[in-house]
Design a protein around this motif. Sequence first.
Motif, mmCIF file in Angstrom:
data_model
loop_
_atom_site.group_PDB
_atom_site.id
_atom_site.type_symbol
_atom_site.label_atom_id
_atom_site.label_comp_id
_atom_site.label_asym_id
_atom_site.label_seq_id
_atom_site.Cartn_x
_atom_site.Cartn_y
_atom_site.Cartn_z
ATOM 1 N N MET A 18 0.850 -1.179 0.000
ATOM 2 C CA MET A 18 0.000 0.000 0.000
ATOM 3 C C MET A 18 0.890 1.235 0.000
ATOM 4 O O MET A 18 2.025 1.175 0.439
ATOM 5 C CB MET A 18 -0.973 -0.035 1.180
ATOM 6 N N ARG A 19 0.352 2.334 -0.451
ATOM 7 C CA ARG A 19 1.103 3.584 -0.530
ATOM 8 C C ARG A 19 0.923 4.383 0.750
ATOM 9 O O ARG A 19 0.080 4.084 1.589
ATOM 10 C CB ARG A 19 0.659 4.365 -1.755
ATOM 11 N N ILE A 20 1.715 5.424 0.888
ATOM 12 C CA ILE A 20 1.787 6.187 2.129
ATOM 13 C C ILE A 20 0.440 6.805 2.525
ATOM 14 O O ILE A 20 0.066 6.805 3.686
ATOM 15 C CB ILE A 20 2.914 7.248 2.066
ATOM 16 N N GLY A 21 -0.302 7.321 1.551
ATOM 17 C CA GLY A 21 -1.598 7.935 1.854
ATOM 18 C C GLY A 21 -2.592 6.919 2.410
ATOM 19 O O GLY A 21 -3.336 7.207 3.345
ATOM 20 N N GLU A 22 -2.589 5.745 1.829
ATOM 21 C CA GLU A 22 -3.486 4.691 2.290
ATOM 22 C C GLU A 22 -3.110 4.237 3.704
ATOM 23 O O GLU A 22 -3.977 4.073 4.559
ATOM 24 C CB GLU A 22 -3.430 3.504 1.324
ATOM 25 N N LEU A 23 -1.816 4.065 3.941
ATOM 26 C CA LEU A 23 -1.368 3.664 5.273
ATOM 27 C C LEU A 23 -1.726 4.731 6.304
ATOM 28 O O LEU A 23 -2.214 4.407 7.396
ATOM 29 C CB LEU A 23 0.142 3.410 5.281
ATOM 30 N N ALA A 24 -1.508 5.979 5.960
ATOM 31 C CA ALA A 24 -1.834 7.070 6.881
ATOM 32 C C ALA A 24 -3.315 7.051 7.232
ATOM 33 O O ALA A 24 -3.690 7.203 8.402
ATOM 34 C CB ALA A 24 -1.447 8.414 6.265
ATOM 35 N N GLU A 25 -4.148 6.859 6.236
ATOM 36 C CA GLU A 25 -5.594 6.826 6.479
ATOM 37 C C GLU A 25 -5.979 5.647 7.374
ATOM 38 O O GLU A 25 -6.731 5.802 8.331
ATOM 39 C CB GLU A 25 -6.343 6.751 5.155
ATOM 40 N N LEU A 26 -5.445 4.465 7.078
ATOM 41 C CA LEU A 26 -5.759 3.285 7.880
ATOM 42 C C LEU A 26 -5.255 3.415 9.313
ATOM 43 O O LEU A 26 -5.883 2.931 10.251
ATOM 44 C CB LEU A 26 -5.164 2.025 7.242
ATOM 45 N N ALA A 27 -4.123 4.093 9.494
ATOM 46 C CA ALA A 27 -3.526 4.248 10.819
ATOM 47 C C ALA A 27 -4.095 5.446 11.574
ATOM 48 O O ALA A 27 -3.804 5.627 12.750
ATOM 49 C CB ALA A 27 -2.012 4.382 10.698
ATOM 50 N N GLY A 28 -4.884 6.271 10.883
ATOM 51 C CA GLY A 28 -5.455 7.452 11.539
ATOM 52 C C GLY A 28 -4.415 8.518 11.821
ATOM 53 O O GLY A 28 -4.458 9.181 12.855
ATOM 54 N N THR A 29 -3.483 8.689 10.898
ATOM 55 C CA THR A 29 -2.441 9.689 11.078
ATOM 56 C C THR A 29 -2.216 10.410 9.751
ATOM 57 O O THR A 29 -3.046 10.313 8.852
ATOM 58 C CB THR A 29 -1.144 9.020 11.610
ATOM 59 N N THR A 30 -1.123 11.134 9.660
ATOM 60 C CA THR A 30 -0.836 11.885 8.434
ATOM 61 C C THR A 30 0.390 11.317 7.738
ATOM 62 O O THR A 30 1.221 10.642 8.351
ATOM 63 C CB THR A 30 -0.573 13.373 8.756
ATOM 64 N N THR A 31 0.514 11.644 6.458
ATOM 65 C CA THR A 31 1.703 11.205 5.721
ATOM 66 C C THR A 31 2.951 11.877 6.296
ATOM 67 O O THR A 31 4.028 11.278 6.309
ATOM 68 C CB THR A 31 1.571 11.529 4.226
ATOM 69 N N ARG A 32 2.808 13.080 6.774
ATOM 70 C CA ARG A 32 3.941 13.787 7.389
ATOM 71 C C ARG A 32 4.448 13.021 8.612
ATOM 72 O O ARG A 32 5.656 12.884 8.817
ATOM 73 C CB ARG A 32 3.507 15.197 7.772
ATOM 74 N N THR A 33 3.525 12.529 9.417
ATOM 75 C CA THR A 33 3.909 11.749 10.592
ATOM 76 C C THR A 33 4.643 10.482 10.168
ATOM 77 O O THR A 33 5.656 10.115 10.770
ATOM 78 C CB THR A 33 2.669 11.403 11.433
ATOM 79 N N LEU A 34 4.152 9.825 9.131
ATOM 80 C CA LEU A 34 4.795 8.599 8.663
ATOM 81 C C LEU A 34 6.214 8.878 8.173
ATOM 82 O O LEU A 34 7.138 8.101 8.450
ATOM 83 C CB LEU A 34 3.972 7.945 7.562
ATOM 84 N N ARG A 35 6.401 9.968 7.467
ATOM 85 C CA ARG A 35 7.746 10.328 7.013
ATOM 86 C C ARG A 35 8.668 10.602 8.209
ATOM 87 O O ARG A 35 9.847 10.237 8.195
ATOM 88 C CB ARG A 35 7.688 11.538 6.094
ATOM 89 N N TYR A 36 8.121 11.233 9.227
ATOM 90 C CA TYR A 36 8.897 11.505 10.447
ATOM 91 C C TYR A 36 9.295 10.194 11.120
ATOM 92 O O TYR A 36 10.447 10.027 11.538
ATOM 93 C CB TYR A 36 8.074 12.389 11.388
ATOM 94 N N TYR A 37 8.372 9.256 11.212
ATOM 95 C CA TYR A 37 8.692 7.950 11.788
ATOM 96 C C TYR A 37 9.778 7.248 10.978
ATOM 97 O O TYR A 37 10.625 6.560 11.550
ATOM 98 C CB TYR A 37 7.451 7.065 11.866
ATOM 99 N N GLU A 38 9.742 7.419 9.674
ATOM 100 C CA GLU A 38 10.802 6.856 8.830
ATOM 101 C C GLU A 38 12.149 7.478 9.173
ATOM 102 O O GLU A 38 13.157 6.774 9.292
ATOM 103 C CB GLU A 38 10.497 7.083 7.347
ATOM 104 N N GLN A 39 12.178 8.792 9.355
ATOM 105 C CA GLN A 39 13.423 9.479 9.708
ATOM 106 C C GLN A 39 13.982 8.968 11.028
ATOM 107 O O GLN A 39 15.196 8.859 11.191
ATOM 108 C CB GLN A 39 13.199 10.992 9.804
ATOM 109 N N LEU A 40 13.093 8.664 11.962
ATOM 110 C CA LEU A 40 13.515 8.157 13.267
ATOM 111 C C LEU A 40 13.884 6.676 13.233
ATOM 112 O O LEU A 40 14.423 6.142 14.208
ATOM 113 C CB LEU A 40 12.407 8.368 14.305
ATOM 114 N N GLY A 41 13.570 6.013 12.137
ATOM 115 C CA GLY A 41 13.858 4.595 12.020
ATOM 116 C C GLY A 41 12.801 3.698 12.635
ATOM 117 O O GLY A 41 13.022 2.498 12.808
#
Length: 144
Positions: free
Chosen positions: A1-24
């Motif tokens: 799934m793509r980032i937008g879909e994951l963000a929607e399913l997780a109830g968060t934003t794509t920006r948050t997901l990118r931040y989590y990626e930066q943190l590892g």
Amino acid sequence: MRIGELAELAGTTTRTLRYYEQLGLLPARRAGNGYRAYDEADLRLLREIRVLQDFGFGLEETRPFVECLRAGHPEGDSCPASLEVYRRKLAELDDCIARLEDVRRQVAGQFERAVQARDELAASVQPPLCELTEDSTEDSTEEE
């Protein structure tokens, strides 16, 4: 799934997901077309992070739970490092509760002293004598 879909399913934003990626905390995998690609395991990681954050855990405190899930454990809290985070958090909460109980005792004591002082003042103060009220009562008695 793509980032937008994951963000929607997780109830968060794509920006948050990118931040989590930066943190590892979230893997940064790419599909052949260059888009970020996620799966159900990533959604599970995000749900684990969200639950822990709802409990007051900081993002770094969630790392052992995420790593435990990534290692293939069925639960994020089945690893020793996760259990240690729980121990530390419980000690932190116990300390916070003790401080709040102390503050509550102090506030309750102040409240009781204030109520007692108010009641003592009310008992010692005589209501003002109103001469007009007494005179008018006497006048009405004389007229009868």
